[in-house]
Design an enzyme around this catalytic site. Sequence first.
Site, short mmCIF file in Angstrom:
data_model
loop_
_atom_site.label_atom_id
_atom_site.label_comp_id
_atom_site.label_asym_id
_atom_site.label_seq_id
_atom_site.Cartn_x
_atom_site.Cartn_y
_atom_site.Cartn_z
N GLU A 229 0.84 -1.22 0.00
CA GLU A 229 0.00 0.00 0.00
C GLU A 229 0.87 1.26 0.00
O GLU A 229 0.48 2.29 0.56
CB GLU A 229 -0.96 0.02 1.20
C1 LIG Z 1 2.60 -9.54 -0.20
C2 LIG Z 1 2.24 -8.42 -1.12
C3 LIG Z 1 0.92 -8.21 -1.48
C4 LIG Z 1 0.59 -7.18 -2.35
N1 LIG Z 1 -0.73 -7.04 -2.73
C5 LIG Z 1 -1.04 -6.10 -3.65
C6 LIG Z 1 -2.37 -6.00 -4.16
O1 LIG Z 1 -3.28 -6.72 -3.74
N2 LIG Z 1 -2.62 -5.08 -5.12
C7 LIG Z 1 -1.66 -4.27 -5.63
O2 LIG Z 1 -1.94 -3.46 -6.50
N3 LIG Z 1 -0.39 -4.35 -5.16
C8 LIG Z 1 -0.07 -5.23 -4.20
N4 LIG Z 1 1.22 -5.32 -3.74
C9 LIG Z 1 2.23 -4.44 -4.34
C10 LIG Z 1 2.76 -3.40 -3.39
O3 LIG Z 1 1.82 -2.36 -3.23
C11 LIG Z 1 4.10 -2.92 -3.94
O4 LIG Z 1 5.03 -3.99 -3.86
C12 LIG Z 1 4.63 -1.73 -3.19
O5 LIG Z 1 3.79 -0.60 -3.36
C13 LIG Z 1 6.05 -1.35 -3.63
O6 LIG Z 1 6.13 -1.23 -5.01
P1 LIG Z 1 7.23 -2.07 -5.82
O7 LIG Z 1 7.25 -3.45 -5.32
O8 LIG Z 1 6.94 -1.81 -7.26
O9 LIG Z 1 8.60 -1.40 -5.40
P2 LIG Z 1 9.36 -0.23 -6.16
O10 LIG Z 1 8.40 0.88 -6.46
O11 LIG Z 1 10.13 -0.82 -7.29
O12 LIG Z 1 10.35 0.27 -5.03
C14 LIG Z 1 11.60 -0.37 -4.76
C15 LIG Z 1 12.31 0.48 -3.70
O13 LIG Z 1 12.56 1.80 -4.21
C16 LIG Z 1 12.02 2.75 -3.33
N5 LIG Z 1 11.51 3.91 -4.07
C17 LIG Z 1 10.78 3.90 -5.22
N6 LIG Z 1 10.45 5.14 -5.58
C18 LIG Z 1 11.00 5.97 -4.64
C19 LIG Z 1 11.02 7.40 -4.45
N7 LIG Z 1 10.37 8.21 -5.29
N8 LIG Z 1 11.67 7.88 -3.38
C20 LIG Z 1 12.32 7.04 -2.51
N9 LIG Z 1 12.33 5.69 -2.64
C21 LIG Z 1 11.67 5.17 -3.68
C22 LIG Z 1 10.88 2.04 -2.64
O14 LIG Z 1 10.52 2.68 -1.42
C23 LIG Z 1 11.48 0.67 -2.43
O15 LIG Z 1 12.31 0.69 -1.29
C24 LIG Z 1 1.58 -6.32 -2.84
C25 LIG Z 1 2.92 -6.53 -2.47
C26 LIG Z 1 3.26 -7.55 -1.62
C27 LIG Z 1 4.70 -7.74 -1.25
#
Ligand SMILES: Cc1cc2nc3c(=O)[nH]c(=O)nc-3n(C[C@H](O)[C@H](O)[C@H](O)COP(=O)(O)OP(=O)(O)OC[C@H]3O[C@@H](n4cnc5c(N)ncnc54)[C@H](O)[C@@H]3O)c2cc1C
Length: 247
Positions: A229
């Site tokens: 989230e």
């Molecule tokens: C168990 C699980 C269940 C989930 N369920 C759902 C679901 O039901 N529906 C759904 O839509 N999603 C779901 N998600 C997705 C989840 O919302 C995302 O994994 C989360 O928002 C992080 O996005 P990402 O994985 O793309 O990481 P990324 O956006 O690739 O981020 C990687 C790292 O870079 C950092 N980062 C990125 N941009 C910035 C910035 N501008 N400034 C500083 N740091 C930054 C992040 O904080 C993180 O540390 C789920 C994830 C998990 C693990």
Amino acid sequence: GMRTRAKKQADGSYVVKGSKAWITNAGIADYYVVMAITDPDKGAKGISAFLVDAGTPGLIVDKEEDKMGMRSSDTHGLTFDDMKLPADALLGEEGKGFVYAMEGLDGGRISCAAISTGIAEHAMQIAKEYSLQCTAFGKPIAKFQGVSFKLANMSMYIDAMNLMLYDAAALKATGARCSKLAAEAKLLASTHTTQICLDAIQILGGNGYSKEYNVERLLRDNKLMEIGEGTNEILRVIIGSAVLAEK
Ligand SMILES: Cc1cc2nc3c(=O)[nH]c(=O)nc-3n(C[C@H](O)[C@H](O)[C@H](O)COP(=O)(O)OP(=O)(O)OC[C@H]3O[C@@H](n4cnc5c(N)ncnc54)[C@H](O)[C@@H]3O)c2cc1C
């Protein structure tokens, strides 16, 4: 970074192509809310939301993720392989999907704060009971300040988490936007709960490192609350922007 496209057809229906990783309850849900780009030239204003029946041809549930925590909740990716949707699958207005997503995330973040707060309360309970039963140097370890101060910090942060959580929930219940407060509630609760779980493990000593005592699971479960989230970094982006926009 969204790339999933929903192309409108002459008859008003849509064809969706793309995928979305990490979907909680994928494979179990009867319906999905799918976000897709309907107008690539409009950025966030070109994203629309669709209600998709789980049985829709072209909707593929990918392999199950083997997760670190929250293992009783299924998580899969979804692939949309030229998935055909009727015109009335569109939720609300075309181009408003991003706004709906942001509104949904506010509520989701309050839920995350509630989950973390519950995990913290559970971890403190386990640590407290253990510290009253376990003796070292002739007395319960709870009598050592090094242990009771950890419990004091846990209690302080849990009370703060509850206040912020209910404050955010009360604001949301009025129908007002609560993005900053919801983000703050989740950030506070998820961060401190990770530390509370670590401290609870520490109070249990070697037993804390064992699966038998359940605190290591609480740590693994809570870690998701710092990621899902909106990661804690993204929450700081949201809170920082809100602070700067305040008069
Ligand atoms: C168990 C699980 C269940 C989930 N369920 C759902 C679901 O039901 N529906 C759904 O839509 N999603 C779901 N998600 C997705 C989840 O919302 C995302 O994994 C989360 O928002 C992080 O996005 P990402 O994985 O793309 O990481 P990324 O956006 O690739 O981020 C990687 C790292 O870079 C950092 N980062 C990125 N941009 C910035 C910035 N501008 N400034 C500083 N740091 C930054 C992040 O904080 C993180 O540390 C789920 C994830 C998990 C693990």
